[in-house]
Design a protein around this motif. Structure first.
Motif, short mmCIF file in Angstrom:
data_model
loop_
_atom_site.label_atom_id
_atom_site.label_comp_id
_atom_site.label_asym_id
_atom_site.label_seq_id
_atom_site.Cartn_x
_atom_site.Cartn_y
_atom_site.Cartn_z
N ALA A 134 0.82 -1.21 0.00
CA ALA A 134 0.00 0.00 0.00
C ALA A 134 0.85 1.26 0.00
O ALA A 134 0.62 2.18 -0.78
N ALA A 135 1.85 1.31 0.88
CA ALA A 135 2.70 2.50 0.96
C ALA A 135 3.55 2.64 -0.29
O ALA A 135 3.73 3.75 -0.81
N GLY A 136 4.09 1.54 -0.80
CA GLY A 136 4.94 1.61 -1.99
C GLY A 136 4.20 2.13 -3.19
O GLY A 136 4.71 2.99 -3.93
N ALA A 137 2.99 1.61 -3.41
CA ALA A 137 2.19 2.08 -4.55
C ALA A 137 1.83 3.55 -4.39
O ALA A 137 1.90 4.34 -5.34
N LEU A 235 12.66 5.19 0.12
CA LEU A 235 11.54 5.06 1.06
C LEU A 235 11.47 3.61 1.49
O LEU A 235 11.35 2.70 0.66
N LEU A 236 11.54 3.38 2.79
CA LEU A 236 11.43 2.05 3.36
C LEU A 236 9.96 1.80 3.69
O LEU A 236 9.39 2.46 4.56
N ALA A 237 9.34 0.85 2.98
CA ALA A 237 7.90 0.62 3.12
C ALA A 237 7.59 -0.86 3.04
O ALA A 237 6.67 -1.29 2.33
N THR A 238 8.34 -1.67 3.77
CA THR A 238 8.21 -3.12 3.69
C THR A 238 7.15 -3.69 4.61
O THR A 238 6.91 -4.91 4.61
N GLY A 239 6.50 -2.86 5.41
CA GLY A 239 5.37 -3.33 6.21
C GLY A 239 5.77 -4.26 7.33
O GLY A 239 6.75 -4.02 8.04
N SER A 240 5.02 -5.34 7.47
CA SER A 240 5.18 -6.25 8.60
C SER A 240 5.27 -7.69 8.12
O SER A 240 4.92 -8.01 6.98
N VAL A 241 5.70 -8.55 9.04
CA VAL A 241 5.67 -10.00 8.82
C VAL A 241 4.88 -10.62 9.97
O VAL A 241 4.95 -10.15 11.11
N PRO A 242 4.12 -11.68 9.68
CA PRO A 242 3.35 -12.32 10.75
C PRO A 242 4.26 -12.92 11.82
O PRO A 242 5.32 -13.49 11.52
N LYS A 243 3.85 -12.80 13.06
CA LYS A 243 4.54 -13.45 14.16
C LYS A 243 4.07 -14.90 14.27
O LYS A 243 2.86 -15.16 14.32
N VAL A 244 4.99 -15.81 14.29
CA VAL A 244 4.68 -17.22 14.50
C VAL A 244 4.99 -17.54 15.95
O VAL A 244 6.15 -17.43 16.37
N HIS A 433 1.29 8.11 5.18
CA HIS A 433 2.73 8.30 5.39
C HIS A 433 3.46 8.44 4.07
O HIS A 433 4.34 9.30 3.90
N ALA A 434 3.14 7.54 3.13
CA ALA A 434 3.87 7.50 1.86
C ALA A 434 3.69 8.80 1.08
O ALA A 434 4.63 9.28 0.45
N ARG A 435 2.50 9.37 1.11
CA ARG A 435 2.27 10.61 0.38
C ARG A 435 3.05 11.77 1.01
O ARG A 435 3.62 12.61 0.30
N ILE A 436 3.10 11.81 2.34
CA ILE A 436 3.90 12.85 3.01
C ILE A 436 5.38 12.67 2.66
O ILE A 436 6.09 13.64 2.32
N ALA A 437 5.85 11.43 2.73
CA ALA A 437 7.26 11.17 2.40
C ALA A 437 7.56 11.57 0.96
O ALA A 437 8.60 12.20 0.68
N ALA A 438 6.67 11.21 0.02
CA ALA A 438 6.91 11.53 -1.39
C ALA A 438 6.95 13.03 -1.62
O ALA A 438 7.79 13.54 -2.38
#
Length: 541
Positions: A134-137, A235-244, A433-438
């Motif tokens: 979402a942020a990357g796009a 821009l670092l926008a890799t989000g999250s990974v599920p916790k196992v 966030h992404a729009r502010i960063a851009a």
């Protein structure tokens, strides 16, 4: 051949507080009054088709009722996501009091090509967006929107183009939407026509001081070995990974997480041809877990939710609202084991068949979904101090370090002055966030002043949440929790920090605008009261 302008309304009869929908030669069009000026736009939000006339029109902003996408009254341009592209425009003329509109669209400006003149140093810069969600796009769209003409590279480890991740828990498990039909965030050819280079690969290491990206080699990359890539700004926008969770048996077949499109497809496959005969246990009573529970129950799948929480969503919304969500799920056939601890997942022949609780009770399940939270996807970041949970601290302009911005789930940012920074794992916040960063990557000096927003969908009911409240003095409720027609104000120090609502979409559109500058309890109640008075008048008209 151009079509003639048609008389569609009278200026004197157009309301100032909301748009109206008209039809011109079978083309639906939105009319917006701005003082003595009228503008015409496409009437449905580009994100999910929300009818804009049912939202709000205030302070020069058109606000979608469904997901609060916001557009500039004067231009139709995006002001706030989740829409990433502007509204189509149509020509309007005034003849005295008559409003005339043509169904011929006004041509949009030519997009930036990403091919800069060789002699322009600023335009020859290379910007990299790490993370194609979402942020990357949103960042790629905003960089071109705000005039960056240099090279843009979008890096993500999924082969799919950026897509609407919210559908994975809301509509795919109910079989209302096939995984292949999950909508993209941008038109299919958008990246190409706007000169955005797409790389499908895993990042092995981001060397922040050297502004260099190192890729994993071999499987999972779009080409066998990708050379290290340098950049001017990223821009670092890799989000999250599920916790196992550290529970014996999580490696068994039939145990799933839900983060990516391929995860959703695997979950659907695991349900089999007769999903009603598959018993599903969901570990965790958060948003992913309960949205999937709702979707599965719509398809007739037996579902048990197991959670350490005593009341679902009590931390986010309070116990009264949490009890409402539990009752809604129970009335639709979900079985809860709350305040419960899982000891192990048991299986045979490599596949799970039950969930064992600490007390010795065994719960039959041949599919288990781990809805046990997420962690920032920042394990590859080198040369940047991280929070204990992996979060990246940013300033109000989303800047994390020299040449590096961060957005989304991993960003730790200041939502309110004189309060501890927060990390908010909401899809639309990532886009904000992404729009502010851009904008700031393009030379602006803007600050995050937006209102967080998310929606959660259960049994055909859309619950909206504006703002963010970690604690509150009181919850002021207008309406009926039990019948899912309400608006609840989360008040602290006489200010409204957050709003939870169901079936009040036009009102929440107006409140989302009002909360941008701070909203007192009295001001919020006045807006709610005014909306209640105007509703019968609109129904009568």
């Amino acid at each position: 051949m151009s079509t003639p302008a048609r008389r569609v309304a009278r200026l004197s009869e157009l309301p100032a507080d909301r748009a109206i929908r008209v039809t011109v030669d079978d083309t639906p069009i939105l009319l917006v009054r701005d003082g003595d000026t009228v503008r015409a736009y496409s009437p449905d939000c580009p994100h999910a088709g929300g009818p804009l006339e049912e939202g709000a029109l205030c302070h020069g902003r058109i606000i979608c009722p469904w997901h609060k996408g916001t557009f500039d009254v004067a231009t139709g341009n995006v002001l706030e996501p989740p829409a990433l592209l502007p509204l189509d425009r149509y020509p309007v003329t005034l003849d005295g009091d008559d409003v005339l509109v043509s169904a011929d669209k006004i041509a949009a400006p030519e997009p930036a090509s990403g091919t800069p003149p060789a002699d322009t140093t600023a335009q020859a810069k290379h910007y990299v967006v790490i993370g194609a969600g979402a942020a990357g796009a949103a960042a790629c769209a905003a960089l071109r929107e705000f005039g960056f003409e240099g090279r843009i590279t979008l890096i993500g480890d999924e082969a799919h183009a950026p897509y609407d991740r919210t559908s994975l828990s809301k509509f795919v498990p109910s079989f209302e939407m096939a995984p292949a039909d999950v909508p993209p965030l941008l038109p299919p050819d958008w990246l190409r026509t706007h000169g955005v280079e797409r790389i499908v690969a895993k990042v092995a290491r981001l060397d922040v001081p050297a502004r260099t990206i190192h890729f994993e080699s071999g499987a999972g990359a779009s080409e066998p070995d990708i050379a290290p890539m340098t950049y001017d700004t990223a821009l670092l926008a890799t989000g999250s990974v599920p916790k196992v969770p550290d529970i014996p048996g999580c490696e068994l077949g039939g145990v799933h997480v839900l983060r990516h499109l391929d995860d959703a497809a695997a979950l659907i496959d695991a349900l089999g041809d007769d999903a009603s005969q598959t018993r599903v246990a969901i570990l965790g009573s958060g948003f992913i877990g309960l949205e999937v529970a709702s979707a599965l129950r719509k398809h007739g799948v037996p579902v048990t939710v197991i959670s350490r929480d005593k009341v679902p969503f009590a931390k986010q919304f309070g116990e009264r609202a949490g009890q409402m969500f539990r009752a809604l799920h129970e009335s639709n056939g979900v079985t809860f084991h709350l305040d419960a601890q899982v000891a192990s997942l048991e299986g045979d022949e490599g596949n799970v068949h039950s969930v064992m609780l600490d007390g010795g009770e065994a719960i039959a399940a041949n599919v288990v979904l781990l809805g046990t939270g997420v962690a920032p996807a920042t394990g590859f970041v080198d040369g940047l101090p991280l929070q204990k949970d992996g979060g990246v601290v940013v300033n109000a302009g989303m800047n994390a370090a020299c040449g590096l911005y961060a957005a989304g789930d991993l960003a730790v940012f200041s939502l309110h002055e004189n309060q501890e920074p927060v990390r908010i794992e909401h899809w639309r916040v990532a886009q904000q966030h992404a729009r502010i960063a851009a904008q700031n990557m393009c030379g602006a000096r803007n600050r995050y002043v937006d209102v967080p927003y998310f929606w959660t969908y259960h049994y055909g009911k859309n619950f909206e949440y504006l703002g963010h409240a970690s604690e509150w003095d009181e919850i002021v409720v207008d309406g009926d929790f039990d019948h899912h027609q309400f608006i609840a104000l989360y008040v602290r120090d006489n200010n409204v920090d957050a709003v939870l609502a169901c079936e009040r979409e036009a009102l929440t559109a107006r409140l989302s605008d009002a909360m941008r500058g701070g909203l007192s309890r009295a001001e919020a109640l006045a807006i709610i009261g005014a909306a209640a008075q105007s509703a019968p008048e609109r129904a009568a008209s």
